[in-house]
Design a protein around this motif. Structure first.
Motif, PDB file in Angstrom:
ATOM      1  N   THR A  19       0.983  -0.949  -0.125  1.00 52.39           N
ATOM      2  CA  THR A  19      -0.589  -0.421   0.055  1.00 52.39           C
ATOM      3  C   THR A  19       1.134   1.162  -0.041  1.00 52.39           C
ATOM      4  OG1 THR A  19      -1.882  -1.302   1.168  1.00 52.39           O
ATOM      5  CG2 THR A  19      -1.896   1.712   1.328  1.00 52.39           C
ATOM      6  N   VAL A  20       2.396   0.556   0.693  1.00 55.74           N
ATOM      7  CA  VAL A  20       2.770   2.263   0.818  1.00 55.74           C
ATOM      8  C   VAL A  20       3.524   2.841  -0.362  1.00 55.74           C
ATOM      9  CG1 VAL A  20       4.857   3.644   1.680  1.00 55.74           C
ATOM     10  CG2 VAL A  20       2.713   2.699   3.313  1.00 55.74           C
ATOM     11  N   LEU A  21       4.070   1.081  -1.293  1.00 55.65           N
ATOM     12  CA  LEU A  21       4.800   1.363  -1.865  1.00 55.65           C
ATOM     13  C   LEU A  21       3.943   2.049  -3.042  1.00 55.65           C
ATOM     14  CD1 LEU A  21       7.128   0.807  -4.150  1.00 55.65           C
ATOM     15  CD2 LEU A  21       6.401  -1.205  -4.028  1.00 55.65           C
ATOM     16  N   PHE A  22       2.128   1.789  -3.290  1.00 53.78           N
ATOM     17  CA  PHE A  22       1.518   2.156  -4.351  1.00 53.78           C
ATOM     18  C   PHE A  22       1.463   3.719  -4.419  1.00 53.78           C
ATOM     19  CE2 PHE A  22      -3.110   3.281  -5.584  1.00 53.78           C
ATOM     20  CZ  PHE A  22      -2.719   2.280  -6.606  1.00 53.78           C
ATOM     21  N   PHE A  23       1.131   3.831  -3.161  1.00 55.23           N
ATOM     22  CA  PHE A  23       0.787   5.598  -2.462  1.00 55.23           C
ATOM     23  C   PHE A  23       2.206   6.654  -3.465  1.00 55.23           C
ATOM     24  CE2 PHE A  23      -2.425   4.245   0.147  1.00 55.23           C
ATOM     25  CZ  PHE A  23      -3.692   5.426  -1.176  1.00 55.23           C
TER      26      PHE A  23
END
Length: 591
Positions: A19-23
């Motif tokens: 999730t962090v990587l996506f954002f």
């Protein structure tokens, strides 16, 4: 491959990272796209400024040409005369006045023909000229190259050119004062030149700089596409009134219009350029798609790497959990740490150390106690009541003292004291205490062989302070009296030496008795290299001692028998230091 998905901890951590990587990837992609967008906006801004400079230069060049032409009129007397005849007269008056003073064979100068030539030479950029006095004006209309010629309106109202000055869509009006011809002081009227807007502005507005328009001081608009003009006129008027040099108009969440305004302080018009974000995205679609694809590829690669790492950690954690479960059931297995240096590697290494220490503790506190009890029971012949033995020995000692037999009394004292130490002392004692027990045994042997037995104990304080198990020296010394003692010899010697070296402690039991057959000695030493149970035979006592010491010291113990050069044998016990002891010794040495 997806082992980590079975673990809630790793699964939640994985999805949190993703999730962090996506954002992060979205933010980076958006930032790069915004940077490209800003760069393209700057390019449009520079193009608009360049177009504005082109308009300025075009007007300036044509005005210079008009000024030069105007000077040419006044420098040619005949042309000047014809021009003045044309000024403020009707057609009939002009034809009459221009022929006055001209001979029948002479051709008068022709101002209309001359000005037509000037306009043709300049590609019909001037489409209309007005020669105005205070009362009336004569207007010359020019046709383009496809319909060469001109048309003159004589004596029209002087405000006939006002409409062109107010509306930039017709072009730009340049006004030239007409000086007095006599003394050059004052003005007799004006000469106005209408420069074609199509000739001046169209090549700029078709410069591929999105939507651009020329606006006059009064807000009149010049735009090449009538349909687009109807759509954008309100926006152009809004920008014109804002007096901002540049800005952004928001017409939706992602749709933006960027505008740039260039104002001519000399000629009084504005060049306004509008470019919308959709146009920029369309023109640079491949570049934006490349950025988006690159961000997506990075996201997928990083997701794969995170999944591989999570799976790697999950498998290793399963190894740790499996080893802990085995340890609960009493099976101690070490974890192969490999080259892991992270927290899992530290935990596994600490677990291995704990297992090693626990295994050593069990050997010391459990197996060793069993061996010790077995030895004690053998020494006390299993069923002897220690208190009964102590009381009996004390009675014998008292009788010896009554009869003044000090040797018997001392022998009984040492025997009782030795057995009391054996029974009452803890299983783990110091070398000092073990030597004390051995010393009492040797005192008894000294009473038994008072004329031909001698012993000496030389053990350093460092060795004496070591911890060891109880009652292992006496069986080794007893072997000397059973197998090596020579009753017929006048000098039977036993030496107990102990010293500390750099990485180990050495204890040696040396005698000058009988030697051991080399083959038998090799067999004994080979048995002292393994961890198995002692075998039956003459060396069972030595093997028992070895295995008891082995349980206590572990891999640090080495034991060996060897024949001396002249007589007797030496039992050598080497106890290697622990790593902590080596580090401590090295630090002390450096000090």
């Amino acid at each position: 491959m997806l082992e980590f998905l079975k673990s809630k901890m790793h699964r939640n951590t994985f999805f949190a990272y993703i999730t962090v990587l996506f954002f992060v990837c979205v933010i980076v992609c958006f930032s790069v796209c915004n940077m490209i967008l800003s760069n393209q906006v700057d390019l449009y801004k520079r193009a608009s400024s360049s177009a504005f400079n082109g308009v300025e230069s075009s007007i300036s060049n044509n005005i210079s040409k008009i000024d030069n032409y105007f000077l040419g009129i006044y420098s040619n007397h005949a042309l000047e005369k014809d021009f003045l005849c044309f000024f403020s007269h009707n057609a009939q008056e002009y034809r009459m006045l221009r022929l006055e003073g001209v001979g029948p064979t002479e051709m008068p100068a022709d101002f209309l023909k001359d000005v037509k030539t000037f306009v043709q030479d300049n590609d019909f950029i001037v489409i209309q000229i007005s020669v105005e006095s205070q009362n009336s004006a004569n207007i010359i209309h020019f046709y383009d190259a496809n319909s060469p010629g001109l048309n003159v309106d004589f004596c029209v109202p002087t405000n006939s050119m006002d409409i062109y000055e107010d509306d930039v869509s017709y072009g730009y009006v340049y006004t030239k004062e007409l000086p007095q011809t006599e003394n050059g002081v004052g003005s007799i009227g004006e000469m106005k030149f209408l420069l074609s807007g199509r000739r001046i502005f169209d090549h700029v507005l078709d410069y591929n700089i999105a939507d651009s328009a020329i606006m006059s001081k009064k807000g009149a608009l010049y735009y090449t596409d009538p349909e687009r003009q109807d759509q954008l006129e309100t926006t152009f008027q809004e920008i014109y009134k804002s007096n901002e040099s540049n800005g952004i108009l928001h017409n939706g969440l992602f749709y933006r219009q960027y505008y740039f305004t260039n104002t001519s302080s000399q000629y009084g018009y504005k060049l306004i350029t509008i470019v919308d974000s959709a146009t920029i995205f369309h023109e640079n679609l491949s570049l934006f798609l490349l950025v988006i694809a690159g961000s997506l590829l990075i996201f997928l690669i990083m997701t794969f790497l995170i999944a591989v790492r999570a799976n790697y950690d999950a498998k290793f954690l399963n190894k740790i959990v499996h080893s802990i479960q085995l340890a609960k059931s009493g099976q101690f297995t070490h974890i192969d740490v490999g080259d892991r240096k992270d927290e899992y590697g530290v935990i596994a290494q600490e677990f291995n150390d704990m297992i090693g220490q626990l295994d050593e503790f069990i050997r010391t506190e459990y197996v060793l106690k069993l061996k010790q009890k077995e030895t004690e029971m053998q020494a006390l012949q299993h069923q002897i009541n220690p208190h009964f033995l102590y009381n009996t020995l004390e009675i014998i000692r008292s009788c010896a003292l009554v009869h003044n037999d000090l040797q018997v009394a001392d022998a009984v004292y040492y025997l009782g004291s030795m057995y009391r130490d054996i029974v009452k002392e803890h299983n783990t004692i110091t070398i000092e205490k073990e030597l004390d027990i051995l010393g009492k045994y040797l005192k008894i042997m000294e009473f038994k062989y008072d004329h031909n037995f001698y012993y000496q104990i030389d053990v350093s304080p460092e060795v004496r302070s070591m911890e060891t198990i109880k009652l292992w020296m006496q069986p080794l010394v007893e072997n000397f009296f059973v197998h090596g003692f020579d009753r017929g010899s006048e000098f039977n010697l036993l030496l107990i030496n102990g010293r500390e070296e750099t990485d180990r402690y050495i204890i040696e039991i040396i005698n000058n008795g009988s030697q051991v057959d080399p083959e038998k000695l090799e067999e004994i030493n080979s048995r002292l290299q393994g961890d198995g149970e002692p075998s039956s035979g003459n060396s069972i006592g030595i093997q028992n001692v070895y295995h008891r010491l082995r349980f206590f010291y572990g891999e640090r113990l080495q034991m060996q028998l060897c024949n001396n050069t002249e007589a007797g044998i030496t039992v050598s016990i080497r106890i290697y230091k622990k790593k902590e002891e080596n580090l401590h010794v090295s630090t002390v040495d450096r000090g």
